[in-house]
Design a protein around this motif. Structure first.
Motif, PDB file in Angstrom:
ATOM      1  N   GLN A 368      24.858   6.377  -1.493  1.00 29.12           N
ATOM      2  CA  GLN A 368      24.897   5.242  -2.407  1.00 29.12           C
ATOM      3  C   GLN A 368      23.899   4.152  -2.026  1.00 29.12           C
ATOM      4  N   GLU A 369      23.604   4.046  -0.745  1.00 29.44           N
ATOM      5  CA  GLU A 369      22.759   2.955  -0.267  1.00 29.44           C
ATOM      6  C   GLU A 369      21.350   3.395   0.127  1.00 29.44           C
ATOM      7  N   LEU A 370      21.215   4.667   0.511  1.00 28.32           N
ATOM      8  CA  LEU A 370      19.932   5.115   1.057  1.00 28.32           C
ATOM      9  C   LEU A 370      18.758   4.987   0.086  1.00 28.32           C
ATOM     10  N   PRO A 371      18.976   5.221  -1.211  1.00 33.14           N
ATOM     11  CA  PRO A 371      17.820   5.064  -2.114  1.00 33.14           C
ATOM     12  C   PRO A 371      17.132   3.713  -1.983  1.00 33.14           C
ATOM     13  N   PHE A 372      17.909   2.643  -1.823  1.00 32.04           N
ATOM     14  CA  PHE A 372      17.296   1.330  -1.647  1.00 32.04           C
ATOM     15  C   PHE A 372      16.514   1.262  -0.347  1.00 32.04           C
ATOM     16  N   MET A 373      17.085   1.845   0.709  1.00 34.21           N
ATOM     17  CA  MET A 373      16.416   1.812   2.014  1.00 34.21           C
ATOM     18  C   MET A 373      15.147   2.660   2.022  1.00 34.21           C
ATOM     19  N   ALA A 374      15.115   3.677   1.160  1.00 32.22           N
ATOM     20  CA  ALA A 374      13.977   4.601   1.150  1.00 32.22           C
ATOM     21  C   ALA A 374      12.798   4.078   0.347  1.00 32.22           C
ATOM     22  N   THR A 375      12.937   2.922  -0.279  1.00 32.14           N
ATOM     23  CA  THR A 375      11.861   2.451  -1.161  1.00 32.14           C
ATOM     24  C   THR A 375      10.558   2.229  -0.413  1.00 32.14           C
ATOM     25  N   GLU A 376      10.635   1.747   0.833  1.00 34.87           N
ATOM     26  CA  GLU A 376       9.405   1.538   1.593  1.00 34.87           C
ATOM     27  C   GLU A 376       8.716   2.873   1.868  1.00 34.87           C
ATOM     28  N   ASN A 377       9.510   3.910   2.161  1.00 35.84           N
ATOM     29  CA  ASN A 377       8.929   5.232   2.390  1.00 35.84           C
ATOM     30  C   ASN A 377       8.263   5.767   1.125  1.00 35.84           C
ATOM     31  N   ILE A 378       8.901   5.505  -0.014  1.00 36.09           N
ATOM     32  CA  ILE A 378       8.319   5.963  -1.292  1.00 36.09           C
ATOM     33  C   ILE A 378       6.987   5.265  -1.547  1.00 36.09           C
ATOM     34  N   ILE A 379       6.943   3.979  -1.283  1.00 39.36           N
ATOM     35  CA  ILE A 379       5.697   3.227  -1.477  1.00 39.36           C
ATOM     36  C   ILE A 379       4.598   3.802  -0.588  1.00 39.36           C
ATOM     37  N   MET A 380       4.919   4.082   0.679  1.00 38.60           N
ATOM     38  CA  MET A 380       3.909   4.624   1.595  1.00 38.60           C
ATOM     39  C   MET A 380       3.412   5.987   1.120  1.00 38.60           C
ATOM     40  N   ALA A 381       4.365   6.806   0.592  1.00 35.33           N
ATOM     41  CA  ALA A 381       3.968   8.139   0.114  1.00 35.33           C
ATOM     42  C   ALA A 381       3.034   8.034  -1.084  1.00 35.33           C
ATOM     43  N   ILE A 382       3.293   7.097  -1.995  1.00 37.49           N
ATOM     44  CA  ILE A 382       2.425   6.911  -3.157  1.00 37.49           C
ATOM     45  C   ILE A 382       1.027   6.474  -2.719  1.00 37.49           C
ATOM     46  N   VAL A 383       0.970   5.571  -1.762  1.00 34.99           N
ATOM     47  CA  VAL A 383      -0.332   5.108  -1.264  1.00 34.99           C
ATOM     48  C   VAL A 383      -1.107   6.268  -0.670  1.00 34.99           C
ATOM     49  N   LYS A 384      -0.417   7.111   0.113  1.00 34.22           N
ATOM     50  CA  LYS A 384      -1.087   8.269   0.708  1.00 34.22           C
ATOM     51  C   LYS A 384      -1.587   9.235  -0.359  1.00 34.22           C
ATOM     52  N   ALA A 385      -0.879   9.249  -1.502  1.00 30.71           N
ATOM     53  CA  ALA A 385      -1.295  10.137  -2.602  1.00 30.71           C
ATOM     54  C   ALA A 385      -2.366   9.500  -3.476  1.00 30.71           C
ATOM     55  N   GLY A 386      -2.865   8.324  -3.095  1.00 29.04           N
ATOM     56  CA  GLY A 386      -3.953   7.679  -3.812  1.00 29.04           C
ATOM     57  C   GLY A 386      -3.533   6.547  -4.710  1.00 29.04           C
ATOM     58  N   GLY A 387      -2.258   6.147  -4.686  1.00 27.51           N
ATOM     59  CA  GLY A 387      -1.777   5.084  -5.553  1.00 27.51           C
ATOM     60  C   GLY A 387      -2.037   3.694  -4.982  1.00 27.51           C
ATOM     61  N   ASP A 388      -1.704   2.692  -5.806  1.00 33.80           N
ATOM     62  CA  ASP A 388      -1.899   1.296  -5.422  1.00 33.80           C
ATOM     63  C   ASP A 388      -0.577   0.722  -4.908  1.00 33.80           C
ATOM     64  N   ARG A 389      -0.606   0.112  -3.735  1.00 37.35           N
ATOM     65  CA  ARG A 389       0.616  -0.368  -3.097  1.00 37.35           C
ATOM     66  C   ARG A 389       1.327  -1.421  -3.937  1.00 37.35           C
ATOM     67  N   GLN A 390       0.596  -2.391  -4.477  1.00 37.68           N
ATOM     68  CA  GLN A 390       1.204  -3.482  -5.222  1.00 37.68           C
ATOM     69  C   GLN A 390       1.807  -2.976  -6.535  1.00 37.68           C
ATOM     70  N   GLU A 391       1.091  -2.081  -7.184  1.00 39.55           N
ATOM     71  CA  GLU A 391       1.606  -1.525  -8.439  1.00 39.55           C
ATOM     72  C   GLU A 391       2.892  -0.734  -8.187  1.00 39.55           C
ATOM     73  N   CYS A 392       2.889   0.075  -7.118  1.00 38.87           N
ATOM     74  CA  CYS A 392       4.079   0.865  -6.772  1.00 38.87           C
ATOM     75  C   CYS A 392       5.251  -0.053  -6.420  1.00 38.87           C
ATOM     76  N   HIS A 393       4.950  -1.115  -5.690  1.00 41.49           N
ATOM     77  CA  HIS A 393       6.003  -2.057  -5.295  1.00 41.49           C
ATOM     78  C   HIS A 393       6.686  -2.638  -6.527  1.00 41.49           C
ATOM     79  N   GLU A 394       5.907  -2.997  -7.537  1.00 43.26           N
ATOM     80  CA  GLU A 394       6.480  -3.575  -8.754  1.00 43.26           C
ATOM     81  C   GLU A 394       7.324  -2.545  -9.505  1.00 43.26           C
ATOM     82  N   LYS A 395       6.828  -1.304  -9.557  1.00 40.65           N
ATOM     83  CA  LYS A 395       7.597  -0.237 -10.204  1.00 40.65           C
ATOM     84  C   LYS A 395       8.960  -0.071  -9.514  1.00 40.65           C
ATOM     85  N   ILE A 396       8.921   0.000  -8.199  1.00 38.76           N
ATOM     86  CA  ILE A 396      10.155   0.191  -7.417  1.00 38.76           C
ATOM     87  C   ILE A 396      11.088  -1.011  -7.596  1.00 38.76           C
TER      88      ILE A 396
END
Length: 479
Positions: A368-396
């Motif tokens: 129930q709580e881990l998805p919120f905690m995992a958001t930073e990991n998701i942002i890092m994964a998107i950046v590694k895949a070529g995404g923009d950190r700020q844009e991903c942060h806003e989406k999340i």
């Protein structure tokens, strides 16, 4: 049935601790003190016969008839020590004239109390070692089971069930250290006379200072104390009582914190104290499983915590060489502190040998709580895949608030990850999501911390108590 008894002894405390503070033990100890005083005085040249010593040795224990004689004498004399001097003399008539020779009442009352403090700690300390041993086994067992951590009792980063147990363990280790220190620091009052000057003994030995010092040392040795306090008034300093009750009070704080944690976890249905097959949780609500052991522990821990304040106040108001306003107070405070600590340890033993953990409930709460905690990991994964950190942060951020609203306003489940999966923006990392949400990747070094803590801190602290732990293991195997 028709007179008050303290529940500490009648309901909860162990037989050995109750016996230690019984009248039979107290008055029997007085007799041992008179015997050893006579032995030492005889060794140093006072005219005390062998028969007197033999009669004293043969009558150290009081039977019911002796207790009645002493009670009648105390009614007449209004002095408990002199009542027992007289009573001892009735069964050791050859010694009647030399019992208590040169001594003041505090020779028996204070020295006996110091013996009881030492023996009380000797009962408590191995029991504490057993609790630590059992809790350490629990910490090992659950060293790597992820669980939701809490700060402010709000969901925080993950820890493990075993790591949380080490927080309790560390405080118990400090309690063990404190009680050992208090026990090993204890001295004996010895033979000091009415105001601590040893004047009566100096008169007995015709001004021979060396013999007076030898008497003090010999009586102390006969009772196995490493030293006698070098100076006293009529009593030993009441600061000693505080020095013993303070670590007992501190132990009470540890118990209260640990038992409270378990009570909160029981409400969350993640962990429970043992609950017996036929145990009733509530007279009205048949389904209830109240944490009654932990509640009792919290209740008695508060009582224990307050007793050291009493010892502090008593120590602070002793005038000059002594006053008697400590006597009635200490008759209550000292036994109650040890009886209460004893009860807490037996309760903790019971709790720690049967703690129940519910991994599936823990896993559900994590989900129930881990998805919120995992958001930073998701942002890092998107950046590694070529995404923009700020844009991903806003989406999340937007998706997290939407998922939070479902949980808080609709009472639904946390669906953040489902929202992420449905959003085309996160398509490049869909294959990584399960790995990013693996709870074991969120617990840091918790398992390694458990292992190192037990190996480097718990096991060395328990090393002196292996014989006690072996007895417990053998008893458990027999069952």
């Amino acid at each position: 049935m028709d007179s008050y008894q303290t529940p500490l002894s009648s309901r909860y405390a162990s037989k050995e601790m109750s016996k230690l503070f019984s009248n039979a033990t107290r008055f029997g100890t007085w007799r041992k003190l008179w015997l050893n005083l006579a032995i030492a005085e005889k060794e140093l040249g006072l005219p005390i016969s062998d028969k007197a010593i033999e009669q004293m040795k043969a009558n150290l224990d009081l039977d019911e008839a002796q207790m009645k004689v002493a009670a009648e004498e105390e009614k007449k004399r209004r002095h408990d020590v002199m009542a027992h001097v007289h009573t001892f003399g009735t069964v050791a008539p050859e010694a009647a004239g030399i019992i208590h020779l040169g001594a003041t009442s505090c020779y028996v009352t204070d020295n006996a109390d110091l013996i009881f403090l030492r023996e009380g700690l000797d009962i408590l300390i191995p029991k504490l070692a057993i609790v630590i041993h059992r809790l350490a086994a629990f910490a090992k067992q659950y060293r790597d089971l992820p669980t939701l951590g809490f700060t402010h009792f709000q969901p925080a980063q993950l820890t493990t069930v075993g790591k949380r147990a080490t927080l309790w363990l560390q405080e118990l280790l400090w309690d063990l250290r404190n009680l050992e220190r208090a026990r090993n620091d204890l001295g004996f009052r010895g033979v000091k006379g009415t105001t601590g000057t040893q004047g009566s003994f100096l008169a007995l030995f015709n001004g021979d200072h060396d013999k007076v010092e030898a008497l003090d040392k010999r009586v102390t040795e006969l009772f196995g104390f490493p030293y006698a306090y070098p100076v006293t008034g009529q009593t030993y300093s009441r600061k000693i009582d505080f020095d013993v009750l303070a670590p007992l009070s501190s132990f009470g704080a540890t118990v209260h914190k640990m038992a409270t944690d378990i009570r909160l976890l029981a409400n969350l249905k993640e962990m429970e104290e043992p609950f017996e097959k036929d145990q009733i949780g509530s007279s009205a609500m048949a389904y209830k499983r109240n944490p009654m052991r932990c509640e009792r522990a919290c209740s008695l821990a508060r009582h224990l915590g307050l007793l050291c304040q009493n010892a502090w106040m008593t120590s602070s108001v002793q005038w000059f060489e002594r006053t008697l306003d400590d006597s009635a107070n200490r008759r209550v405070t000292l036994p109650e502190a040890f009886l209460t600590a004893d009860i807490l340890l037996s309760t903790l033993q019971n709790i720690t040998e049967g703690l129940v953990v519910y991994p599936k409930v823990i896993a559900r709460r994590i989900s129930q709580e881990l998805p919120f905690m995992a958001t930073e990991n998701i942002i890092m994964a998107i950046v590694k895949a070529g995404g923009d950190r700020q844009e991903c942060h806003e989406k999340i951020r937007v998706l997290s608030h939407e998922a939070g609203a479902v949980v808080k306003h609709e009472g639904g489940e946390n669906d953040l990850i489902d929202r992420v999966k449905r959003d085309p923006y996160f398509k490049p990392i869909l294959g990584e999501l399960d790995a990013l949400l693996e709870p074991s990747t969120f617990i840091g070094r918790a398992p390694e911390q458990v292992d190192k803590f037990i190996a480097e801190w718990v096991e060395p602290a328990l090393a002196p108590y292996q014989s006690h732990l072996k007895d417990i293991k053998a008893a458990e195997l027999a069952v």
